[in-house]
Design a protein around this motif. Structure first.
Motif, PDB file in Angstrom:
ATOM      1  N   GLN A  29       0.823  -1.209   0.000  1.00 42.07           N
ATOM      2  CA  GLN A  29       0.000   0.000   0.000  1.00 42.07           C
ATOM      3  C   GLN A  29       0.864   1.269   0.000  1.00 42.07           C
ATOM      4  N   GLN A  78       3.838   1.446  -1.506  1.00 41.86           N
ATOM      5  CA  GLN A  78       4.312   1.508  -2.885  1.00 41.86           C
ATOM      6  C   GLN A  78       3.232   2.087  -3.796  1.00 41.86           C
ATOM      7  N   GLN A  79       2.007   1.630  -3.627  1.00 45.19           N
ATOM      8  CA  GLN A  79       0.909   2.129  -4.459  1.00 45.19           C
ATOM      9  C   GLN A  79       0.626   3.595  -4.176  1.00 45.19           C
ATOM     10  N   ALA A  80       0.653   3.981  -2.906  1.00 40.79           N
ATOM     11  CA  ALA A  80       0.418   5.381  -2.540  1.00 40.79           C
ATOM     12  C   ALA A  80       1.470   6.290  -3.170  1.00 40.79           C
ATOM     13  N   THR A  88       3.394   5.582  -5.859  1.00 36.80           N
ATOM     14  CA  THR A  88       3.229   5.542  -7.318  1.00 36.80           C
ATOM     15  C   THR A  88       2.127   6.501  -7.745  1.00 36.80           C
ATOM     16  N   ASP A  89       0.990   6.442  -7.057  1.00 34.15           N
ATOM     17  CA  ASP A  89      -0.142   7.320  -7.374  1.00 34.15           C
ATOM     18  C   ASP A  89       0.215   8.786  -7.143  1.00 34.15           C
ATOM     19  N   TYR A  90       0.835   9.062  -6.005  1.00 32.84           N
ATOM     20  CA  TYR A  90       1.195  10.443  -5.665  1.00 32.84           C
ATOM     21  C   TYR A  90       2.160  11.026  -6.699  1.00 32.84           C
ATOM     22  N   ALA A  98       2.765  10.134  -9.740  1.00 32.03           N
ATOM     23  CA  ALA A  98       2.155  10.265 -11.070  1.00 32.03           C
ATOM     24  C   ALA A  98       1.354  11.558 -11.187  1.00 32.03           C
ATOM     25  N   GLN A  99       0.893  12.096 -10.063  1.00 30.50           N
ATOM     26  CA  GLN A  99       0.088  13.326 -10.060  1.00 30.50           C
ATOM     27  C   GLN A  99       0.943  14.580  -9.894  1.00 30.50           C
ATOM     28  N   ARG A 100       2.254  14.417  -9.745  1.00 26.07           N
ATOM     29  CA  ARG A 100       3.145  15.566  -9.544  1.00 26.07           C
ATOM     30  C   ARG A 100       3.982  15.784 -10.796  1.00 26.07           C
ATOM     31  N   SER A 135       9.823   9.388 -10.829  1.00 28.52           N
ATOM     32  CA  SER A 135       8.980   8.200 -10.721  1.00 28.52           C
ATOM     33  C   SER A 135       9.371   7.464  -9.433  1.00 28.52           C
ATOM     34  N   THR A 179       1.196  10.012   2.874  1.00 28.76           N
ATOM     35  CA  THR A 179       2.222  10.044   1.826  1.00 28.76           C
ATOM     36  C   THR A 179       3.598  10.239   2.459  1.00 28.76           C
TER      37      THR A 179
END
Length: 191
Positions: free
Chosen positions: A9, A11-13, A15-17, A19-21, A26, A64
């Motif tokens: 979770q 890692q996913q948080a 990755t998502d964060y 990708a939005q910046r 990466s 985060t």
């Protein structure tokens, strides 16, 4: 006491964060950055590197921050137990390997230049530092550059890159100890 285990979770948080910046590294880039940061002879506070990695995100949420800290702890545990290996495989896409190396270069440049210019460091240590850093940064090259080199030298690119990755992993296991040795020899740092 807080549990700093780096889990799926986190890692996913991240990755998502990331990708939005726009303009942020990466996740692979962050992993390379944190590896170099952990090996650094400079004591860098989390606020500083978090600010750099999040591009000064004023609205950074606590979960985060915790995910970044868990990743830092995870990599640190690997580095100081000399069990670290790059988070990419020989069959990983070039971009992932490149992102890791670019993140590594971004964080290591802060101390690499200073250590390489220290006149009190022996030629042997300078060469070891240069060789290790270049190997860890190998995949920052463009894929077509390496493909062209392999073609010109008659080497199989997949085999060549697998060999380069194996060498990078070998150097990564002792990189923190090498940095410490060079930093102490430089006279710029105390124990």
């Amino acid at each position: 006491m807080m549990n700093f285990n780096y889990e799926k979770q986190h890692q996913q948080a991240l990755t998502d964060y990331l990708a939005q910046r726009p303009g942020a590294l990466s996740l692979r880039g962050v992993e390379g950055y944190l590896f170099a940061l952990i090996c650094s002879p400079d004591g860098i506070e989390p606020e500083h590197w978090l600010s750099e990695l999040t591009l000064n995100d004023e609205a950074l949420e606590e979960h985060t921050v915790f995910a970044f800290l868990a990743l830092h702890h995870h990599i640190s545990e690997q580095v100081f137990s000399e069990q670290f290996s790059l988070p990419v495989q020989a069959d990983s896409v070039w971009a992932e390997k490149q992102q890791w190396s670019q993140g590594f270069l971004l964080a290591s440049q802060h101390y690499y230049e200073r250590l390489m210019s220290a006149s009190s460091v022996s030629q042997e240590l300078h060469q070891a530092l240069q060789m290790a850093t270049e190997q860890l940064a190998f995949f920052s090259l463009q894929e077509q550059q390496v493909a062209q080199f392999c073609q010109q030298s008659g080497q199989d690119m997949a085999a060549f890159c697998a060999e380069q990755l194996a060498l990078a992993n070998d150097f990564a296991q002792g990189y923190a100890a090498l940095i410490e040795q060079v930093a102490l020899a430089s006279g710029l740092y105390n124990e």
